[in-house]
Design a protein around this motif. Structure first.
Motif, PDB file in Angstrom:
ATOM      1  N   ARG A  47      22.978 -43.962  29.108  1.00 59.33           N
ATOM      2  CA  ARG A  47      23.316 -44.104  30.521  1.00 59.33           C
ATOM      3  C   ARG A  47      24.045 -45.445  30.634  1.00 59.33           C
ATOM      4  NH1 ARG A  47      21.164 -41.576  35.104  1.00 59.33           N
ATOM      5  NH2 ARG A  47      19.781 -40.545  33.644  1.00 59.33           N
ATOM      6  N   THR A  48      25.309 -45.392  30.998  1.00 57.49           N
ATOM      7  CA  THR A  48      26.153 -46.588  31.044  1.00 57.49           C
ATOM      8  C   THR A  48      25.550 -47.689  31.908  1.00 57.49           C
ATOM      9  OG1 THR A  48      28.089 -45.201  30.708  1.00 57.49           O
ATOM     10  CG2 THR A  48      28.489 -47.428  31.493  1.00 57.49           C
ATOM     11  N   SER A  49      24.956 -47.315  33.027  1.00 61.95           N
ATOM     12  CA  SER A  49      24.381 -48.326  33.921  1.00 61.95           C
ATOM     13  C   SER A  49      23.262 -49.108  33.225  1.00 61.95           C
ATOM     14  CB  SER A  49      23.861 -47.685  35.206  1.00 61.95           C
ATOM     15  OG  SER A  49      22.853 -46.726  34.916  1.00 61.95           O
ATOM     16  N   TYR A  54      21.210 -54.120  30.688  1.00 66.44           N
ATOM     17  CA  TYR A  54      20.499 -54.831  29.617  1.00 66.44           C
ATOM     18  C   TYR A  54      21.429 -55.526  28.627  1.00 66.44           C
ATOM     19  CZ  TYR A  54      16.556 -52.381  31.605  1.00 66.44           C
ATOM     20  OH  TYR A  54      15.611 -51.902  32.469  1.00 66.44           O
ATOM     21  N   GLY A  55      22.675 -55.729  29.003  1.00 68.41           N
ATOM     22  CA  GLY A  55      23.564 -56.567  28.202  1.00 68.41           C
ATOM     23  C   GLY A  55      24.352 -55.870  27.114  1.00 68.41           C
ATOM     24  N   LEU A  74      18.511 -50.108  20.578  1.00 66.53           N
ATOM     25  CA  LEU A  74      17.430 -49.136  20.785  1.00 66.53           C
ATOM     26  C   LEU A  74      16.092 -49.842  20.941  1.00 66.53           C
ATOM     27  CD1 LEU A  74      18.460 -46.430  18.180  1.00 66.53           C
ATOM     28  CD2 LEU A  74      18.713 -46.307  20.660  1.00 66.53           C
ATOM     29  N   ASN A  75      15.867 -50.859  20.136  1.00 68.57           N
ATOM     30  CA  ASN A  75      14.635 -51.641  20.191  1.00 68.57           C
ATOM     31  C   ASN A  75      14.450 -52.244  21.589  1.00 68.57           C
ATOM     32  OD1 ASN A  75      12.427 -52.878  18.477  1.00 68.57           O
ATOM     33  ND2 ASN A  75      13.340 -54.704  19.383  1.00 68.57           N
ATOM     34  N   ARG A  76      15.532 -52.734  22.175  1.00 67.61           N
ATOM     35  CA  ARG A  76      15.479 -53.324  23.507  1.00 67.61           C
ATOM     36  C   ARG A  76      15.306 -52.244  24.581  1.00 67.61           C
ATOM     37  NH1 ARG A  76      20.708 -55.752  25.380  1.00 67.61           N
ATOM     38  NH2 ARG A  76      20.807 -56.292  23.197  1.00 67.61           N
TER      39      ARG A  76
END
Length: 121
Positions: A47-49, A54-55, A74-76
């Protein structure tokens, strides 16, 4: 984030590939499952948003930022959003000896340890 199964191919020579089969994915709902998952987790549809919120993709210290950046992301994301597995196969992976990941398999454990250290700090 949405993900599914992988279609695997092996590079045999100049232009020749061998179909190795479908790697079946499975549900991942937490950080422990993500760390134990046989990567790559894919195909991934973000999801682009959320990527913007999240940077986006981080620049990591491995191979000038060209290795494990997706795993860092993915971890974040799994700590802040939902992952959704669906049983579909649209993603192809071509395995070859010159891949950055294959050439640097010994760095994987150090990379995972660095993710653990990021969580502590």
């Amino acid at each position: 984030m949405l993900f599914g199964n992988l279609r695997r191919w092996k590079q045999l020579g100049e232009g020749d590939v061998l179909f190795k089969g479908i790697s079946q994915g499975n549900s991942v709902t937490n950080l422990k499952q993500l760390r134990a998952y046989h990567f790559p987790l894919g195909p991934r549809i973000y999801r682009t948003s959320l990527l913007k919120k999240y940077g986006g993709f981080p620049v990591v210290a491995y191979e000038d930022g060209r290795m494990y950046e997706d795993v860092s992301l993915l971890n974040r994301l799994i700590q802040k959003s939902r992952f959704c597995f669906r049983d579909f196969t649209v993603y192809n992976v071509r395995e070859h000896a010159a891949s950055i990941t294959r050439q640097n398999q010994t760095k994987w454990n150090a990379f995972i340890h660095s993710l653990d250290m990021d969580e502590i700090n």
